[in-house]
Design a protein around this motif. Structure first.
Motif, short mmCIF file in Angstrom:
data_model
loop_
_atom_site.label_atom_id
_atom_site.label_comp_id
_atom_site.label_asym_id
_atom_site.label_seq_id
_atom_site.Cartn_x
_atom_site.Cartn_y
_atom_site.Cartn_z
N GLY A 33 0.81 -1.21 0.00
CA GLY A 33 0.00 0.00 0.00
C GLY A 33 0.84 1.26 0.00
O GLY A 33 0.61 2.18 -0.80
N VAL A 34 1.84 1.33 0.88
CA VAL A 34 2.70 2.52 0.96
C VAL A 34 3.51 2.67 -0.33
O VAL A 34 3.70 3.78 -0.83
CB VAL A 34 3.64 2.44 2.19
CG1 VAL A 34 4.57 3.65 2.23
CG2 VAL A 34 2.83 2.37 3.47
N LEU A 35 3.99 1.55 -0.87
CA LEU A 35 4.76 1.58 -2.11
C LEU A 35 3.92 2.18 -3.26
O LEU A 35 4.40 3.04 -4.01
CB LEU A 35 5.22 0.17 -2.47
CG LEU A 35 6.06 0.03 -3.77
CD1 LEU A 35 7.39 0.75 -3.62
CD2 LEU A 35 6.29 -1.44 -4.10
N LEU A 36 2.67 1.73 -3.38
CA LEU A 36 1.80 2.24 -4.46
C LEU A 36 1.47 3.72 -4.26
O LEU A 36 1.42 4.48 -5.23
CB LEU A 36 0.52 1.41 -4.53
CG LEU A 36 0.66 -0.03 -5.03
CD1 LEU A 36 -0.66 -0.77 -4.93
CD2 LEU A 36 1.17 -0.05 -6.47
N LEU A 37 1.26 4.13 -3.01
CA LEU A 37 1.00 5.55 -2.75
C LEU A 37 2.20 6.41 -3.13
O LEU A 37 2.05 7.48 -3.73
CB LEU A 37 0.66 5.77 -1.27
CG LEU A 37 -0.67 5.24 -0.75
CD1 LEU A 37 -0.88 5.68 0.69
CD2 LEU A 37 -1.83 5.71 -1.60
N GLY A 38 3.40 5.93 -2.79
CA GLY A 38 4.61 6.67 -3.13
C GLY A 38 4.81 6.77 -4.64
O GLY A 38 5.14 7.85 -5.16
N LEU A 39 4.61 5.65 -5.34
CA LEU A 39 4.73 5.66 -6.80
C LEU A 39 3.72 6.62 -7.44
O LEU A 39 4.04 7.36 -8.37
CB LEU A 39 4.51 4.25 -7.34
CG LEU A 39 5.66 3.24 -7.15
CD1 LEU A 39 5.20 1.85 -7.55
CD2 LEU A 39 6.88 3.65 -7.98
N ALA A 40 2.48 6.60 -6.91
CA ALA A 40 1.44 7.46 -7.46
C ALA A 40 1.77 8.94 -7.22
O ALA A 40 1.60 9.76 -8.13
CB ALA A 40 0.09 7.11 -6.83
N GLN A 41 2.25 9.27 -6.03
CA GLN A 41 2.58 10.67 -5.73
C GLN A 41 3.65 11.20 -6.68
O GLN A 41 3.50 12.29 -7.26
CB GLN A 41 3.06 10.81 -4.28
CG GLN A 41 1.98 10.69 -3.23
CD GLN A 41 1.19 11.97 -3.05
OE1 GLN A 41 1.40 12.96 -3.72
NE2 GLN A 41 0.25 11.95 -2.12
N ILE A 42 4.71 10.44 -6.88
CA ILE A 42 5.78 10.88 -7.78
C ILE A 42 5.29 10.95 -9.22
O ILE A 42 5.59 11.89 -9.96
CB ILE A 42 7.00 9.94 -7.66
CG1 ILE A 42 7.64 10.11 -6.27
CG2 ILE A 42 8.02 10.23 -8.75
CD1 ILE A 42 8.79 9.17 -6.01
N SER A 43 4.49 9.96 -9.62
CA SER A 43 4.01 9.90 -11.01
C SER A 43 3.09 11.08 -11.34
O SER A 43 3.12 11.58 -12.46
CB SER A 43 3.27 8.59 -11.25
OG SER A 43 4.13 7.48 -11.04
N ILE A 44 2.28 11.50 -10.37
CA ILE A 44 1.38 12.64 -10.61
C ILE A 44 2.18 13.86 -11.04
O ILE A 44 1.80 14.58 -11.97
CB ILE A 44 0.55 12.96 -9.35
CG1 ILE A 44 -0.48 11.86 -9.09
CG2 ILE A 44 -0.19 14.30 -9.51
CD1 ILE A 44 -1.20 11.99 -7.75
N GLY A 45 3.32 14.09 -10.36
CA GLY A 45 4.13 15.27 -10.66
C GLY A 45 4.92 15.17 -11.94
O GLY A 45 5.54 16.16 -12.36
N LEU A 46 4.93 14.00 -12.58
CA LEU A 46 5.74 13.80 -13.79
C LEU A 46 4.91 13.73 -15.07
O LEU A 46 5.48 13.67 -16.16
CB LEU A 46 6.57 12.52 -13.66
CG LEU A 46 7.59 12.49 -12.50
CD1 LEU A 46 8.31 11.15 -12.46
CD2 LEU A 46 8.60 13.62 -12.63
#
Length: 494
Positions: A373-386
């Motif tokens: 869960g934390v891994l997917l949230l982190g990936l999503a947060q970074i991806s949004i900004g890219l």
């Protein structure tokens, strides 16, 4: 003589079908061909009232008959199809002799109370800042008004946790629902910013009583080998509140005043308070010997991971609520797009919570699902900004929803596994205090560091990855199994 729930549903369904047909075949032609719009106004209001009664009948059947949820969904769908209610009534008439009432499932009342608690929170989001400005607050004070609720929630959560263990969750839920309803009605008295600040303090503190007590009661009612999927079902009510709350308050606030919107929420709380006395008042409290009463709260590894997960989950939520609307606007899209993006994340999370996929949380070690869960949230947060394409943003928010769906049941299961019934109230009190702190910290920290756009999302993703690494090392060090060891115990009662 009591009316059978299915018979009541059939009566309301037929009335709903008749009102829909008259609206479509009589009132609408009179409006467009005879210039008589008043028929649509009257017929539409009658149809709306009947549909609400019909929907309540569906809820009653679901609770008393406890048929497959698919039948309830079908009951709603046929109401939008001309003559659909009449065809469905034929099926209901055949089914009625085989369907019998069952004892009221008390956990559904607790689910409704949890929904109310989070609905109360999410209803405020689109209306509170503008309401503060309308009563004379400056933009600085309006910001304080918005954050004050979550800040005072922290103290209410801790108070609730301590006294839930001392006097039982039922009494704290009564206190929480009563004081929350009163504080919601107090918005009718607001005529300046100072009074609004006082009401916000009372509202935030009193609302903080509800969630720890409700989650404690649910955890004590469930079987030990169903805590994961049970927490997922609970999470679905939180997700639905997150979807329905902002939309409903935005629509209602355009028709009636903000205090009246919050007054409607208060009435919902009063109805639940009555239900609490009717169905849960006789629920026995756990018997405790002296050793159990003096059991001390232990900050063990499971509790720390649960609290860390709660903090970073809501930290991520706070960042998303703060940064996403700004980011979407900077990309040149309408501000309403950020609302639909957040709805996508909520819908995906709710689907995972309510579909058979929730059983995965009964079999996998909660530390594993916490890591995912934390891994997917982190990936999503970074991806949004890219990314800048809207289609990609929708896909990323769907991934974010999966991460949320994995994380929420995990931290609840970790907390339940790491506590006993005698200290679980206090544990949930601190747990939701970390929730409240996380929301405030997410938006305020990025605001203080002046991190917006890509830099803000990358910073948040990096923090989440750091916690992810901590969880992974702790899991590897403990040597815990990937899959849960299933317990033979079926139920431990509150």
């Amino acid at each position: 003589m009591r009316i059978h729930p299915i018979r009541f549903l059939r009566i309301m369904g037929l009335l709903d079908g008749i009102s829909l047909i008259t609206l479509l075949l009589i009132s609408m032609p009179l409006k467009y061909f005879a210039d008589l719009p008043q028929f649509v106004t009257v017929n539409g209001s009658v149809h709306g009232g009947i549909f609400i009664a019909y929907f309540l009948a569906i809820v009653i059947v679901q609770l008393r008959i406890q048929w497959h949820i698919g039948w309830s969904i079908l009951s709603v769908l046929v109401a939008f199809i001309p003559f659909g209610n009449f065809l469905f009534d034929y099926q209901l008439k055949k089914m009625q002799p085989t369907l019998h009432t069952k004892p009221f499932p008390k956990q559904w009342l607790v689910y409704a109370i949890i929904f109310f608690s989070f609905f109360d929170l999410f209803v405020q989001l689109p209306i509170m800042s503008t309401y503060a400005l309308s009563v004379g607050a400056t933009t600085f004070v309006a910001g304080i008004v918005v954050g004050l609720y979550s800040f005072m929630n922290t103290f209410g959560n801790i108070f609730s946790g301590i006294f839930t263990d001392k006097i039982g969750p039922f009494h704290i839920l009564v206190l929480g629902l009563f004081t929350s309803a009163i504080s919601l009605l107090c918005y009718q008295l607001v005529d300046n910013a100072t009074v609004l600040l006082i009401v916000r303090c009372i509202h935030g503190f009193s609302s903080g009583f509800i969630t720890p007590a409700a989650f404690t009661l649910l955890a004590n009612m469930r079987a030990s080998n169903e805590q994961g999927s049970g927490s997922a079902v609970t999470g679905s009510f939180v997700g639905i509140a997150a979807i329905v709350g902002p939309a409903s308050s935005g629509i209602l606030a355009s028709k009636i005043s903000v205090p009246n919107v919050l007054g409607i929420v208060a009435l919902f709380g009063i109805v639940l308070l009555i239900g609490l006395f009717l169905f849960l008042r006789k629920s026995p409290l756990p018997k405790r010997d002296k050793k159990q009463v003096t059991e001390k709260f232990n900050w063990n590894s499971g509790i720390l991971k649960a609290y860390g997960g709660a903090f970073f989950l809501m930290f991520s939520q706070g960042v998303l609520a703060y940064l996403l609307p700004i980011y979407v606007q900077d990309l040149g899209y309408d501000s309403r797009v950020s609302g639909t993006l957040l709805s996508v994340f909520g819908i995906v999370a709710v689907l995972i919570f309510i579909l058979p996929t929730n059983k995965i949380f009964d079999y996998l070690n909660p530390q594993v699902t916490l890591f995912v869960g934390v891994l997917l949230l982190g990936l999503a947060q970074i991806s949004i900004g890219l990314v800048t394409e809207m289609s990609w943003l929708y896909a990323i928010l769907a991934i974010y929803g999966i991460g949320f769906a994995f994380l929420f049941p995990s931290i609840n299961a970790l907390l339940i596994d790491a506590t006993t019934e005698q200290i679980r109230g206090k544990a949930y009190g601190y747990f939701y205090a970390f929730f409240s702190i996380g929301v405030v910290a997410g938006s305020s920290l990025l605001g203080a560091l002046d991190l917006v756009g890509t830099s803000g999302f990358v910073f948040t993703g990096t923090l989440l990855f750091s916690f992810c690494i901590v969880v992974l090392f702790s899991f590897m060090k403990s040597g815990a199994a990937f899959v849960k060891v299933q317990h033979k115990e079926k139920m431990h009662h509150s």
